[in-house]
Design an enzyme around this catalytic site. Structure first.
Site, mmCIF file in Angstrom:
data_model
loop_
_atom_site.group_PDB
_atom_site.id
_atom_site.type_symbol
_atom_site.label_atom_id
_atom_site.label_comp_id
_atom_site.label_asym_id
_atom_site.label_seq_id
_atom_site.Cartn_x
_atom_site.Cartn_y
_atom_site.Cartn_z
ATOM 1 N N GLU A 6 -4.672 0.833 -5.541
ATOM 2 C CA GLU A 6 -6.378 1.408 -5.683
ATOM 3 C C GLU A 6 -6.699 1.702 -7.007
ATOM 4 O OE1 GLU A 6 -7.299 2.273 -1.793
ATOM 5 O OE2 GLU A 6 -8.215 4.307 -2.631
ATOM 6 N N HIS B 93 0.120 -1.267 4.746
ATOM 7 C CA HIS B 93 0.793 -0.717 4.154
ATOM 8 C C HIS B 93 1.192 0.944 3.968
ATOM 9 C CE1 HIS B 93 0.373 1.237 -0.312
ATOM 10 N NE2 HIS B 93 -0.604 2.071 0.108
ATOM 11 N N PHE C 22 -10.830 7.105 -6.219
ATOM 12 C CA PHE C 22 -10.503 6.350 -4.938
ATOM 13 C C PHE C 22 -11.042 6.089 -4.220
ATOM 14 C CE2 PHE C 22 -5.689 6.439 -4.671
ATOM 15 C CZ PHE C 22 -5.024 5.757 -5.700
ATOM 16 N N GLY D 236 16.100 12.022 5.269
ATOM 17 C CA GLY D 236 15.036 12.059 4.530
ATOM 18 C C GLY D 236 15.170 12.719 2.639
ATOM 19 N N GLY E 87 10.975 14.760 3.044
ATOM 20 C CA GLY E 87 12.421 15.591 2.629
ATOM 21 C C GLY E 87 12.908 16.551 1.548
ATOM 22 N N LEU F 216 1.743 -4.078 -4.026
ATOM 23 C CA LEU F 216 1.181 -3.581 -3.870
ATOM 24 C C LEU F 216 0.330 -3.360 -5.567
ATOM 25 C CD1 LEU F 216 -0.993 -1.228 -2.545
ATOM 26 C CD2 LEU F 216 0.514 0.105 -4.054
ATOM 27 N N ARG G 42 -5.636 6.445 6.532
ATOM 28 C CA ARG G 42 -5.641 7.678 5.675
ATOM 29 C C ARG G 42 -6.452 6.373 4.020
ATOM 30 N NH1 ARG G 42 -1.538 6.937 1.259
ATOM 31 N NH2 ARG G 42 -1.802 4.832 1.494
ATOM 32 N N ARG H 270 -9.796 1.560 2.617
ATOM 33 C CA ARG H 270 -9.076 0.561 2.838
ATOM 34 C C ARG H 270 -9.400 0.106 3.702
ATOM 35 N NH1 ARG H 270 -3.627 3.181 0.239
ATOM 36 N NH2 ARG H 270 -4.514 3.604 -1.621
ATOM 37 N N LEU I 95 0.833 11.370 -0.646
ATOM 38 C CA LEU I 95 1.402 11.847 -1.681
ATOM 39 C C LEU I 95 1.739 13.096 -1.424
ATOM 40 C CD1 LEU I 95 1.809 9.724 -4.874
ATOM 41 C CD2 LEU I 95 3.605 9.989 -2.905
ATOM 42 N N ASP J 96 13.280 4.566 10.764
ATOM 43 C CA ASP J 96 14.662 5.220 11.404
ATOM 44 C C ASP J 96 14.383 6.428 12.128
ATOM 45 O OD1 ASP J 96 15.877 2.644 10.778
ATOM 46 O OD2 ASP J 96 17.142 4.152 8.986
ATOM 47 N N GLN K 234 -2.704 0.742 8.606
ATOM 48 C CA GLN K 234 -3.188 0.588 7.442
ATOM 49 C C GLN K 234 -3.052 -0.510 6.940
ATOM 50 O OE1 GLN K 234 -3.938 2.925 3.880
ATOM 51 N NE2 GLN K 234 -5.408 3.864 4.234
ATOM 52 N N HIS L 35 -4.014 -2.674 3.472
ATOM 53 C CA HIS L 35 -3.907 -1.618 1.886
ATOM 54 C C HIS L 35 -4.484 -3.661 1.360
ATOM 55 C CE1 HIS L 35 -4.672 -1.140 -2.252
ATOM 56 N NE2 HIS L 35 -4.365 -0.046 -1.737
HETATM 57 C C1 LIG Z 1 3.762 0.424 -2.282
HETATM 58 C C2 LIG Z 1 3.570 1.820 -1.728
HETATM 59 C C3 LIG Z 1 2.157 1.978 -3.173
HETATM 60 C C4 LIG Z 1 1.793 3.966 -2.394
HETATM 61 N N1 LIG Z 1 0.625 4.230 -3.939
HETATM 62 C C5 LIG Z 1 0.393 5.758 -3.143
HETATM 63 C C6 LIG Z 1 -0.379 6.765 -3.788
HETATM 64 O O1 LIG Z 1 -0.551 5.949 -4.909
HETATM 65 N N2 LIG Z 1 -0.859 7.431 -3.566
HETATM 66 C C7 LIG Z 1 -0.339 7.875 -2.404
HETATM 67 O O2 LIG Z 1 -0.975 9.329 -1.961
HETATM 68 N N3 LIG Z 1 0.399 7.336 -1.674
HETATM 69 C C8 LIG Z 1 0.775 6.602 -1.907
HETATM 70 N N4 LIG Z 1 1.744 5.523 -0.573
HETATM 71 C C9 LIG Z 1 2.492 5.965 0.462
HETATM 72 C C10 LIG Z 1 2.866 7.188 -0.075
HETATM 73 O O3 LIG Z 1 3.561 6.568 -1.204
HETATM 74 C C11 LIG Z 1 3.830 7.450 1.153
HETATM 75 O O4 LIG Z 1 3.463 8.079 2.472
HETATM 76 C C12 LIG Z 1 5.234 8.442 0.948
HETATM 77 O O5 LIG Z 1 5.824 8.487 -0.415
HETATM 78 C C13 LIG Z 1 6.252 8.851 2.002
HETATM 79 O O6 LIG Z 1 7.009 8.994 1.913
HETATM 80 P P1 LIG Z 1 8.140 9.569 2.924
HETATM 81 O O7 LIG Z 1 9.157 11.061 1.712
HETATM 82 O O8 LIG Z 1 7.464 10.536 3.898
HETATM 83 O O9 LIG Z 1 9.427 8.982 2.839
HETATM 84 P P2 LIG Z 1 9.861 7.898 1.836
HETATM 85 O O10 LIG Z 1 9.351 8.114 0.792
HETATM 86 O O11 LIG Z 1 9.548 6.199 1.932
HETATM 87 O O12 LIG Z 1 11.439 8.652 2.138
HETATM 88 C C14 LIG Z 1 12.279 8.547 3.365
HETATM 89 C C15 LIG Z 1 13.393 8.757 3.358
HETATM 90 O O13 LIG Z 1 14.074 8.580 4.239
HETATM 91 C C16 LIG Z 1 15.644 8.106 4.413
HETATM 92 N N5 LIG Z 1 15.750 7.515 4.935
HETATM 93 C C17 LIG Z 1 15.374 6.823 6.224
HETATM 94 N N6 LIG Z 1 16.101 6.532 7.747
HETATM 95 C C18 LIG Z 1 17.431 7.015 7.165
HETATM 96 C C19 LIG Z 1 18.349 7.365 8.498
HETATM 97 N N7 LIG Z 1 18.157 5.951 9.250
HETATM 98 N N8 LIG Z 1 19.305 8.064 7.759
HETATM 99 C C20 LIG Z 1 18.865 8.368 6.600
HETATM 100 N N9 LIG Z 1 18.085 8.664 5.510
HETATM 101 C C21 LIG Z 1 17.087 8.099 6.151
HETATM 102 C C22 LIG Z 1 15.832 7.280 3.311
HETATM 103 O O14 LIG Z 1 16.497 6.896 2.585
HETATM 104 C C23 LIG Z 1 14.333 8.066 1.907
HETATM 105 O O15 LIG Z 1 15.180 8.872 1.038
HETATM 106 C C24 LIG Z 1 2.521 3.964 -1.718
HETATM 107 C C25 LIG Z 1 2.984 3.337 -0.531
HETATM 108 C C26 LIG Z 1 3.784 2.694 -1.067
HETATM 109 C C27 LIG Z 1 4.599 2.116 0.349
#
Ligand SMILES: Cc1cc2nc3c(=O)[nH]c(=O)nc-3n(C[C@H](O)[C@H](O)[C@H](O)COP(=O)(O)OP(=O)(O)OC[C@H]3O[C@@H](n4cnc5c(N)ncnc54)[C@H](O)[C@@H]3O)c2cc1C
Length: 560
Positions: free
Chosen positions: A241, A340, A113, A10, A15, A238, A375, A272, A381, A207, A226, A228
């Protein structure tokens, strides 16, 4: 076969932050990602990231808001650590090159928020996630590491309770590959695509969570989903908020600012779960609008004035114009709640460790748990960065002393043989159809309001779809970029996760945070102040429970 000391799967915020920490600890690190890192869902985050900065706010208020927001299911030791790390984390991201919005005096701008006692959400207009992701990617680019881009994790190799490496499908090369590793960090992000109406990107299929579950890891609090309050009507995109944080208000078809009935003190900025339930109730009681894409309420920004909307919510204006054909500067936005965020995920401790030695997890796919039953916006983030770093440090420390991993050729054969059968058979189940059936089932039976009859029906249907999955048919015979095959892999993962959500929701006979049971409308601390743990068995998830950690905050009724 490739070999590395630490493999991070990831390349979203969690990641990348884990990788940076492990590299800084001196380990040989590989990052595996099915997407280009900058296309990770983190880049879609709009509204902002929380940190108590300045004299008027305090870390204690941030801790209290998060505990209350979690409906007292969050572990308070983890929440305290998390909120204390917030300020240094945001400052570090600034130093890495993230350009945040600023006030007239040059200090970091903050917006209000939901569920927050103080406006503490720091932002970069309405594209905060992308600004963070770009800053971190540039910083990581100054380090030496190996990137396996467009490789899909399909399995973990675990023997004797210890991780030895991963198996992944190389989309470009068309082959399954092994990577041996002493430590693996899973940071594969959300799994909102289990639902049809969701703000999550198509890639959010959980995954890593499903792969960890298959390898024997505990999944924690999966029933807490959750929704939204403000997803754009037809597409589910989205509307941050931050739109309400900047002063946007919700109205029903009678023109009433209905949140005064549900959260008299903070109105549209209640948490939310509260706002989503209010919208569903308004619509159910006949006070919503009705149109070709379903029922909805209005989010009004018109009174904020063109200048404010265009400078603070520019992306929202574009989404509304391009995906709904309306201009939010002069017209109300049609919105309805959509899935969300997943509070649940791979169970970890504060250092990202799971119940499997050498396996760590962070980000939305992990559950520490700081969000508990609900949450707060702006906290996830922050979670990716705070706990991504912790997981990277812990994975590096483990790799320093762990014995050499042992990969056997039989590991790869055992994974690949059944997958090859998907392509070799003449006909069978279409992965797209299975996915759509799963999504409509989850939308209909495991949504915002839940009850025993719906959950039982939902479980029956998910199990029936899951039973058809082994006969899945991959029609595309291409060697490279076989997205039909990756689609099938993703559906298989999501079906496992959907089952854990329904089973957890059925068992939890209370209402808490985002889990609202109409047949058990009250929170039941005596029986249910505990985390749900799901472990995979051939018959489906087996549930057990673990206690919630308290430090300073006694459970109280949650009112906004
Ligand atoms: C539209 C939207 C708006 C949001 N706005 C906010 C906000 O304003 N403030 C806030 O705090 N949170 C917000 N959130 C929530 C927050 O953005 C996420 O919880 C957070 O960014 C997730 O980060 P992550 O690194 O866990 O996953 P991700 O950023 O989703 O990264 C996942 C990674 O895993 C990799 N991956 C997935 N499956 C596999 C696989 N099988 N093999 C290899 N690689 C894989 C992908 O390629 C990707 O690089 C929002 C979410 C959404 C959907």
């Amino acid at each position: 076969m490739q070999r590395h000391e630490v493999v991070v799967v990831g390349a979203g915020l969690a990641g990348q932050r884990a990788a940076l920490a492990a590299i800084q600890a001196g380990r040989d690190v590989a990052v595996v990602s099915k997407l280009h890192p900058l296309r990770s869902h983190s880049g879609a985050a709009q509204g902002g990231i929380n940190a108590a900065l300045g004299k008027e706010d305090s870390v204690d208020t941030h801790i209290y808001d998060t505990v209350k927001g979690s409906d007292y299911l969050g572990d308070q030791d983890a929440i305290e650590f998390f909120c204390r790390e917030a300020g240094p984390t945001v400052v570090e991201m600034e130093h890495f090159g993230t350009i945040f919005s600023r006030g007239d005096d040059g200090s970091l701008a903050r917006r209000a928020f939901g569920g927050a006692g103080f406006p503490r959400t720091i932002y970069a207009a309405d594209r905060t996630g992308l600004a963070l992701l770009q800053g971190l990617w540039e910083r990581l680019g100054t380090e030496r590491f190996t990137l396996y881009e467009e490789w899909d994790l399909t399995d973990l190799v675990v023997r004797d309770g210890r991780v030895h490496g991963i198996i992944a499908f190389d989309r470009k090369g068309g082959d399954f590959e092994e990577i041996a590793a002493k430590s693996v960090v899973l940071a594969t992000g959300p799994f909102g695509r289990v639902y049809g109406r969701t703000t999550n990107a198509h890639s959010c299929t959980g995954d890593g969570v499903a792969v960890a579950y298959a390898a024997g890891a505990y999944l924690k609090d999966m029933e807490f989903v959750q929704f939204h309050p403000t997803a754009l009507l037809e597409s589910g995109i989205l509307i941050t908020e931050g739109a309400r944080g900047e002063g946007g208000i919700l109205k029903n078809a009678a023109g009433e600012r209905f949140m005064s009935r549900y959260a008299p003190h903070v109105l549209d900025l209640a948490s939310r779960d509260v706002v989503s339930r209010a919208i569903v109730t308004e619509v159910a009681e006949g006070r919503g609008f009705d149109g070709p894409f379903g029922k909805y309420v209005h989010l009004e920004l018109m009174h904020l004035g063109k200048e404010k909307v265009m400078s603070r919510l520019q992306e929202i204006v574009d989404y509304c114009r391009n995906f709904a054909g309306i201009d939010p500067v002069t017209e109300p936005i049609p919105v309805y709640p959509g899935q969300h965020y997943m509070m649940g995920g791979i169970g970890t401790d504060i250092r990202g460790a799971t119940n499997i030695r050498g396996l760590f997890a962070a980000g939305e796919g992990a559950c520490v748990s700081i969000h508990g039953a609900n949450r707060l916006g702006g906290n996830s983030l922050l979670e990716t960065l705070v706990f991504g770093k912790e997981a990277g440090i812990a994975a590096a420390a483990h790799a320093e002393t762990a014995p050499k991993p042992e990969m056997h050729s039989a590991d790869l054969d055992a994974v690949v043989a059944p997958l090859r059968a998907w392509s070799n058979r003449k006909d069978g189940e279409d992965p797209t159809a299975l996915r759509e059936e799963m999504q409509t089932t989850m939308d209909r039976y495991v949504g915002i309001y839940r009850n025993e009859a719906d959950l039982l029906e939902g479980l029956k249907r998910i199990r029936a779809i899951k039973a058809r999955f082994p006969n899945v048919h991959v029609v595309d015979q291409s060697h490279v970029y076989n997205l039909n095959l990756t689609d099938a892999l993703e559906v298989g993962h999501m079906l496992e996760l959907a089952e854990t959500i329904v089973v957890g929701a059925y068992a939890r006979t209370e209402s808490r945070g985002a889990h609202a049971r109409t047949d058990y409308p009250k929170r039941d601390d005596a029986r249910w102040m505990r985390h749900t743990l799901a472990q995979k068995t051939p018959q489906g998830p087996s549930l057990s429970y673990s206690p919630v950690t308290y430090t300073r905050w006694e459970p109280k009724e949650r009112v906004y």
